[in-house]
Design a protein around this motif. Structure first.
Motif, mmCIF file in Angstrom:
data_model
loop_
_atom_site.group_PDB
_atom_site.id
_atom_site.type_symbol
_atom_site.label_atom_id
_atom_site.label_comp_id
_atom_site.label_asym_id
_atom_site.label_seq_id
_atom_site.Cartn_x
_atom_site.Cartn_y
_atom_site.Cartn_z
ATOM 1 N N ARG A 17 0.842 -1.218 0.000
ATOM 2 C CA ARG A 17 0.000 0.000 0.000
ATOM 3 C C ARG A 17 0.867 1.255 0.000
ATOM 4 N N PHE A 18 1.925 1.241 0.786
ATOM 5 C CA PHE A 18 2.836 2.379 0.888
ATOM 6 C C PHE A 18 3.527 2.648 -0.450
ATOM 7 N N ALA A 19 4.082 1.604 -1.062
ATOM 8 C CA ALA A 19 4.767 1.765 -2.347
ATOM 9 C C ALA A 19 3.793 2.207 -3.437
ATOM 10 N N THR A 20 2.580 1.721 -3.384
ATOM 11 C CA THR A 20 1.558 2.121 -4.362
ATOM 12 C C THR A 20 1.203 3.595 -4.181
ATOM 13 N N HIS A 29 13.704 7.160 -8.219
ATOM 14 C CA HIS A 29 14.843 6.683 -7.437
ATOM 15 C C HIS A 29 15.130 5.222 -7.776
ATOM 16 N N THR A 30 16.275 4.729 -7.320
ATOM 17 C CA THR A 30 16.650 3.340 -7.525
ATOM 18 C C THR A 30 16.216 2.548 -6.297
ATOM 19 N N LEU A 31 15.375 1.545 -6.538
ATOM 20 C CA LEU A 31 14.800 0.780 -5.438
ATOM 21 C C LEU A 31 15.453 -0.586 -5.312
ATOM 22 N N TYR A 32 15.652 -0.988 -4.070
ATOM 23 C CA TYR A 32 16.192 -2.297 -3.718
ATOM 24 C C TYR A 32 15.237 -2.903 -2.701
ATOM 25 N N ALA A 33 15.127 -4.216 -2.698
ATOM 26 C CA ALA A 33 14.262 -4.874 -1.724
ATOM 27 C C ALA A 33 14.723 -6.297 -1.488
ATOM 28 N N THR A 34 14.299 -6.842 -0.369
ATOM 29 C CA THR A 34 14.502 -8.257 -0.139
ATOM 30 C C THR A 34 13.517 -9.009 -1.036
ATOM 31 N N GLY A 35 13.794 -10.296 -1.272
ATOM 32 C CA GLY A 35 13.129 -11.116 -2.274
ATOM 33 C C GLY A 35 11.639 -10.987 -2.465
ATOM 34 N N THR A 36 10.847 -11.516 -1.547
ATOM 35 C CA THR A 36 9.402 -11.543 -1.715
ATOM 36 C C THR A 36 8.817 -10.138 -1.689
ATOM 37 N N THR A 37 9.322 -9.297 -0.819
ATOM 38 C CA THR A 37 8.827 -7.915 -0.753
ATOM 39 C C THR A 37 9.025 -7.229 -2.101
ATOM 40 N N GLY A 38 10.194 -7.368 -2.683
ATOM 41 C CA GLY A 38 10.476 -6.755 -3.980
ATOM 42 C C GLY A 38 9.556 -7.266 -5.070
ATOM 43 N N LYS A 40 6.538 -8.564 -4.741
ATOM 44 C CA LYS A 40 5.172 -8.069 -4.520
ATOM 45 C C LYS A 40 5.039 -6.593 -4.899
ATOM 46 N N ILE A 41 6.065 -5.805 -4.618
ATOM 47 C CA ILE A 41 6.040 -4.384 -4.990
ATOM 48 C C ILE A 41 6.019 -4.247 -6.512
ATOM 49 N N MET A 42 6.859 -5.005 -7.193
ATOM 50 C CA MET A 42 6.896 -4.938 -8.662
ATOM 51 C C MET A 42 5.550 -5.345 -9.257
ATOM 52 N N GLU A 43 4.969 -6.416 -8.751
ATOM 53 C CA GLU A 43 3.688 -6.888 -9.281
ATOM 54 C C GLU A 43 2.572 -5.883 -9.045
ATOM 55 N N ALA A 44 2.572 -5.235 -7.883
ATOM 56 C CA ALA A 44 1.490 -4.322 -7.532
ATOM 57 C C ALA A 44 1.634 -2.939 -8.169
ATOM 58 N N THR A 45 2.886 -2.505 -8.405
ATOM 59 C CA THR A 45 3.099 -1.117 -8.834
ATOM 60 C C THR A 45 3.711 -0.958 -10.212
ATOM 61 N N GLY A 46 4.400 -1.987 -10.692
ATOM 62 C CA GLY A 46 5.141 -1.864 -11.939
ATOM 63 C C GLY A 46 6.472 -1.150 -11.765
ATOM 64 N N LEU A 47 6.824 -0.802 -10.528
ATOM 65 C CA LEU A 47 8.117 -0.166 -10.276
ATOM 66 C C LEU A 47 9.239 -1.174 -10.513
#
Length: 140
Positions: A17-20, A29-38, A40-47
């Motif tokens: 929700r926050f990333a969306t 900006h350049t985003l980094y994330a741990t595995g599953t979190t990253g 899910k963020i990509m799938e939900a936002t396209g970032l």
């Protein structure tokens, strides 16, 4: 700016929700994330998100290494304080590294909103100076 996005399992929905909500800020900006979190963020936002290992498999340590090498500018780590984490020493080390290297850290959505609003206004451009970069247009 290099920004890390991390969330414990029970906080992943909050992170999505926050990333969306702040996609217009994060996309500059350049985003980094741990595995599953990253993922899910990509799938939900396209970032676009550079994904490290899952936290328990070393992802927290990979982000910690970037902090220790002055290559991470901000960390959003939505923690679940009510659930024991098997990799709690890694979590503690990551938080300590943020303190040692003066990297802004939000461990919950409330502080996250304050930091992302500061990022949006350019309040974090001092990180560019520390890293020897010319402040970007987005950070001014």
């Amino acid at each position: 700016m290099n920004i890390a996005l991390i969330a414990h399992d029970k906080k992943k929905d909050d992170m999505i929700r926050f990333a969306t909500a702040y996609k217009p800020v994060f996309e500059h900006h350049t985003l980094y994330a741990t595995g599953t979190t990253g993922l899910k963020i990509m799938e939900a936002t396209g970032l676009e998100v550079h994904r490290f290992q899952s936290g328990p498999f070393g992802g927290d340590q990979e982000i910690g290494a970037m902090i220790a090498n002055n290559k991470m500018d901000m960390v959003f780590f939505f923690r679940d304080p009510l659930t024991a984490q098997p990799h709690e020493p890694d979590v503690t080390a990551l938080i300590r590294l943020c303190d040692v290297y003066a990297v802004p850290l939000a461990t919950n959505m409330g502080t996250g909103e304050v930091l992302v609003k500061g990022l949006e206004r350019g309040d974090i451009s001092w990180r560019d100076i520390i890293r020897g970069r010319t402040p970007s247009k987005e950070s001014l």
